[in-house]
Design a protein around this motif. Structure first.
Motif, PDB file in Angstrom:
ATOM      1  N   ALA A  73       0.956  -1.162  -0.020  1.00  0.00           N
ATOM      2  CA  ALA A  73      -0.032  -0.062   0.081  1.00  0.00           C
ATOM      3  C   ALA A  73       0.868   1.325   0.145  1.00  0.00           C
ATOM      4  CB  ALA A  73      -0.895  -0.059   1.210  1.00  0.00           C
ATOM      5  N   ASP A  74       0.258   2.351  -0.277  1.00  0.00           N
ATOM      6  CA  ASP A  74       0.927   3.732  -0.296  1.00  0.00           C
ATOM      7  C   ASP A  74       1.533   4.042   1.011  1.00  0.00           C
ATOM      8  OD1 ASP A  74       0.564   4.095  -3.161  1.00  0.00           O
ATOM      9  OD2 ASP A  74      -0.966   5.268  -2.892  1.00  0.00           O
ATOM     10  N   ALA A  75       0.792   3.819   1.857  1.00  0.00           N
ATOM     11  CA  ALA A  75       1.318   4.200   3.236  1.00  0.00           C
ATOM     12  C   ALA A  75       2.343   3.280   3.706  1.00  0.00           C
ATOM     13  CB  ALA A  75       0.301   3.881   4.427  1.00  0.00           C
ATOM     14  N   GLU A  76       2.675   2.207   3.315  1.00  0.00           N
ATOM     15  CA  GLU A  76       3.727   1.210   3.410  1.00  0.00           C
ATOM     16  C   GLU A  76       4.985   1.716   2.489  1.00  0.00           C
ATOM     17  OE1 GLU A  76       2.388  -3.189   4.164  1.00  0.00           O
ATOM     18  OE2 GLU A  76       1.430  -2.354   2.169  1.00  0.00           O
ATOM     19  N   LEU A  77       4.825   2.127   1.604  1.00  0.00           N
ATOM     20  CA  LEU A  77       5.851   2.668   0.729  1.00  0.00           C
ATOM     21  C   LEU A  77       6.362   3.884   1.297  1.00  0.00           C
ATOM     22  CD1 LEU A  77       4.311   2.204  -2.931  1.00  0.00           C
ATOM     23  CD2 LEU A  77       6.353   1.048  -1.966  1.00  0.00           C
ATOM     24  N   LYS A  78       5.587   4.744   1.865  1.00  0.00           N
ATOM     25  CA  LYS A  78       5.823   6.075   2.482  1.00  0.00           C
ATOM     26  C   LYS A  78       6.528   5.798   3.769  1.00  0.00           C
ATOM     27  CE  LYS A  78       2.235   8.943   0.897  1.00  0.00           C
ATOM     28  NZ  LYS A  78       1.004   9.768   1.185  1.00  0.00           N
ATOM     29  N   GLU A  79       6.468   4.725   4.564  1.00  0.00           N
ATOM     30  CA  GLU A  79       7.026   4.238   5.705  1.00  0.00           C
ATOM     31  C   GLU A  79       8.394   3.780   5.283  1.00  0.00           C
ATOM     32  OE1 GLU A  79       6.530   1.437   9.626  1.00  0.00           O
ATOM     33  OE2 GLU A  79       4.639   2.183   8.621  1.00  0.00           O
ATOM     34  N   THR A  80       8.268   2.985   4.280  1.00  0.00           N
ATOM     35  CA  THR A  80       9.817   2.475   3.884  1.00  0.00           C
ATOM     36  C   THR A  80      10.867   3.552   3.531  1.00  0.00           C
ATOM     37  OG1 THR A  80       8.594   0.274   2.863  1.00  0.00           O
ATOM     38  CG2 THR A  80      10.763   0.744   1.957  1.00  0.00           C
ATOM     39  N   VAL A  81      10.334   4.431   2.700  1.00  0.00           N
ATOM     40  CA  VAL A  81      11.189   5.603   2.300  1.00  0.00           C
ATOM     41  C   VAL A  81      11.489   6.287   3.598  1.00  0.00           C
ATOM     42  CG1 VAL A  81      11.331   7.706   0.938  1.00  0.00           C
ATOM     43  CG2 VAL A  81      10.229   5.436  -0.152  1.00  0.00           C
ATOM     44  N   ASN A  82      10.827   6.385   4.386  1.00  0.00           N
ATOM     45  CA  ASN A  82      11.001   7.167   5.884  1.00  0.00           C
ATOM     46  C   ASN A  82      12.235   6.320   6.516  1.00  0.00           C
ATOM     47  OD1 ASN A  82       9.307   9.870   6.930  1.00  0.00           O
ATOM     48  ND2 ASN A  82       8.313   8.575   5.007  1.00  0.00           N
ATOM     49  N   LEU A  83      12.015   5.083   6.643  1.00  0.00           N
ATOM     50  CA  LEU A  83      13.117   4.222   7.232  1.00  0.00           C
ATOM     51  C   LEU A  83      14.243   4.289   6.524  1.00  0.00           C
ATOM     52  CD1 LEU A  83      10.799   1.010   8.096  1.00  0.00           C
ATOM     53  CD2 LEU A  83      11.965   2.877   9.794  1.00  0.00           C
ATOM     54  N   ALA A  84      14.221   4.528   5.270  1.00  0.00           N
ATOM     55  CA  ALA A  84      15.573   4.582   4.364  1.00  0.00           C
ATOM     56  C   ALA A  84      16.420   5.868   4.744  1.00  0.00           C
ATOM     57  CB  ALA A  84      15.377   4.359   3.006  1.00  0.00           C
ATOM     58  N   ALA A  85      15.358   6.886   4.817  1.00  0.00           N
ATOM     59  CA  ALA A  85      15.820   8.262   5.107  1.00  0.00           C
ATOM     60  C   ALA A  85      16.557   8.317   6.553  1.00  0.00           C
ATOM     61  CB  ALA A  85      15.061   9.358   4.884  1.00  0.00           C
ATOM     62  N   ASP A  86      15.781   7.674   7.581  1.00  0.00           N
ATOM     63  CA  ASP A  86      16.316   7.586   8.962  1.00  0.00           C
ATOM     64  C   ASP A  86      17.497   6.923   9.149  1.00  0.00           C
ATOM     65  OD1 ASP A  86      15.662   7.954  11.729  1.00  0.00           O
ATOM     66  OD2 ASP A  86      15.290   5.776  11.940  1.00  0.00           O
ATOM     67  N   THR A  87      17.547   5.808   8.303  1.00  0.00           N
ATOM     68  CA  THR A  87      19.174   5.021   8.424  1.00  0.00           C
ATOM     69  C   THR A  87      20.093   5.958   7.846  1.00  0.00           C
ATOM     70  OG1 THR A  87      17.860   3.001   8.217  1.00  0.00           O
ATOM     71  CG2 THR A  87      20.195   2.923   7.613  1.00  0.00           C
ATOM     72  N   LYS A  88      19.777   6.530   6.655  1.00  0.00           N
ATOM     73  CA  LYS A  88      20.912   7.348   5.907  1.00  0.00           C
ATOM     74  C   LYS A  88      21.054   8.553   6.996  1.00  0.00           C
ATOM     75  CE  LYS A  88      21.958   9.199   1.630  1.00  0.00           C
ATOM     76  NZ  LYS A  88      21.332   9.553   0.082  1.00  0.00           N
ATOM     77  N   TYR A  89      20.206   8.951   7.316  1.00  0.00           N
ATOM     78  CA  TYR A  89      20.455  10.136   8.483  1.00  0.00           C
ATOM     79  C   TYR A  89      21.318  10.120   9.697  1.00  0.00           C
ATOM     80  CZ  TYR A  89      19.326  13.682  12.018  1.00  0.00           C
ATOM     81  OH  TYR A  89      19.366  14.628  13.336  1.00  0.00           O
ATOM     82  N   PHE A  90      21.242   8.795  10.333  1.00  0.00           N
ATOM     83  CA  PHE A  90      21.970   8.399  11.471  1.00  0.00           C
ATOM     84  C   PHE A  90      23.188   7.833  11.007  1.00  0.00           C
ATOM     85  CE2 PHE A  90      17.636   8.694  13.724  1.00  0.00           C
ATOM     86  CZ  PHE A  90      18.044   9.563  14.635  1.00  0.00           C
ATOM     87  N   SER A  91      23.212   7.464   9.815  1.00  0.00           N
ATOM     88  CA  SER A  91      24.551   7.218   9.214  1.00  0.00           C
ATOM     89  C   SER A  91      25.701   8.337   9.123  1.00  0.00           C
ATOM     90  CB  SER A  91      24.372   6.108   8.134  1.00  0.00           C
ATOM     91  OG  SER A  91      25.726   5.671   7.752  1.00  0.00           O
ATOM     92  N   THR A  92      24.848   8.944   8.549  1.00  0.00           N
ATOM     93  CA  THR A  92      25.738  10.330   8.334  1.00  0.00           C
ATOM     94  C   THR A  92      26.398  10.947   9.629  1.00  0.00           C
ATOM     95  OG1 THR A  92      24.300  10.874   6.523  1.00  0.00           O
ATOM     96  CG2 THR A  92      25.738  12.551   7.324  1.00  0.00           C
ATOM     97  N   ILE A  93      25.381  11.037  10.783  1.00  0.00           N
ATOM     98  CA  ILE A  93      25.720  11.255  11.994  1.00  0.00           C
ATOM     99  C   ILE A  93      26.784  10.505  12.678  1.00  0.00           C
ATOM    100  CG2 ILE A  93      24.981  11.515  14.513  1.00  0.00           C
ATOM    101  CD1 ILE A  93      22.225  12.691  13.295  1.00  0.00           C
ATOM    102  N   LEU A  94      26.550   9.106  12.664  1.00  0.00           N
ATOM    103  CA  LEU A  94      27.605   8.216  13.316  1.00  0.00           C
ATOM    104  C   LEU A  94      29.022   8.339  12.530  1.00  0.00           C
ATOM    105  CD1 LEU A  94      25.082   5.334  13.526  1.00  0.00           C
ATOM    106  CD2 LEU A  94      26.268   6.657  15.266  1.00  0.00           C
ATOM    107  N   HIS A  95      29.025   8.488  11.205  1.00  0.00           N
ATOM    108  CA  HIS A  95      30.077   8.393  10.408  1.00  0.00           C
ATOM    109  C   HIS A  95      30.854   9.819  10.426  1.00  0.00           C
ATOM    110  CE1 HIS A  95      30.555   4.812   8.215  1.00  0.00           C
ATOM    111  NE2 HIS A  95      29.302   4.808   8.176  1.00  0.00           N
ATOM    112  N   GLY A  96      30.057  10.922  10.384  1.00  0.00           N
ATOM    113  CA  GLY A  96      30.663  12.281  10.519  1.00  0.00           C
ATOM    114  C   GLY A  96      31.189  12.700  11.920  1.00  0.00           C
ATOM    115  N   ASN A  97      30.668  11.830  12.868  1.00  0.00           N
ATOM    116  CA  ASN A  97      31.314  11.948  14.274  1.00  0.00           C
ATOM    117  C   ASN A  97      32.218  11.098  14.665  1.00  0.00           C
ATOM    118  OD1 ASN A  97      29.863  14.631  15.076  1.00  0.00           O
ATOM    119  ND2 ASN A  97      28.138  13.370  14.768  1.00  0.00           N
ATOM    120  N   GLU A  98      32.474  10.372  13.552  1.00  0.00           N
ATOM    121  CA  GLU A  98      33.731   9.329  13.988  1.00  0.00           C
ATOM    122  C   GLU A  98      33.310   8.365  15.166  1.00  0.00           C
ATOM    123  OE1 GLU A  98      37.277  11.441  13.412  1.00  0.00           O
ATOM    124  OE2 GLU A  98      37.366  11.049  11.427  1.00  0.00           O
ATOM    125  N   THR A  99      31.913   8.061  15.451  1.00  0.00           N
ATOM    126  CA  THR A  99      31.602   7.099  16.692  1.00  0.00           C
ATOM    127  C   THR A  99      32.306   5.903  16.453  1.00  0.00           C
ATOM    128  OG1 THR A  99      29.392   8.208  16.386  1.00  0.00           O
ATOM    129  CG2 THR A  99      29.566   6.099  17.514  1.00  0.00           C
TER     130      THR A  99
END
Length: 124
Positions: A73-99
């Motif tokens: 469903a469209d709602a599931e597609l939106k959630e999937t994209v949001n999860l991808a964005a969330d992962t990419k966002y926190f990955s950037t924070i983790l890598h950028g701060n050399e955690t």
């Protein structure tokens, strides 16, 4: 390919000859195959998430349509994209701060253990 897709997509013709048959086999067996560990629906959602994360309009379109064919469903597609964005966002924070990776793993293991204990307590 034509038997499965109804045509030979023009983009497949851009593959170098030594790789064309192998590339089609990978695409066919992993994306379209039914003898895999993941269901078509799961593979399509993973495709949508990865396509969104790498900003590929071709893959995003293909995997979105693939997901719709699998009943997503469209709602599931939106959630999937949001999860991808969330992962990419926190990955950037983790890598950028050399955690520290070892510390991250230890903390993650502790979090998982805590959640499992909470779930076990709720089941009692």
């Amino acid at each position: 390919m034509e038997g499965m897709l109804g045509q030979v997509p023009s983009w497949m013709e851009n593959l170098a000859e030594p790789a064309s048959e192998h590339s089609w086999g990978l695409f066919r067996d992993l994306n379209l195959g039914t003898d895999t560990e993941l269901a078509a629906r799961e593979k399509a959602l993973i495709g949508v998430a990865v396509a969104a994360a790498i900003n590929c309009p071709y893959c995003t379109y293909f995997h979105t349509e693939e997901a719709r064919l699998s009943g997503v469903a469209d709602a599931e597609l939106k959630e999937t994209v949001n999860l991808a964005a969330d992962t990419k966002y926190f990955s950037t924070i983790l890598h950028g701060n050399e955690t520290d990776l070892d510390e991250f793993r230890t903390e993650t293991d502790e979090i998982v253990e805590h959640i499992m204990e909470q779930q076990a307590a709720a089941d009692d």
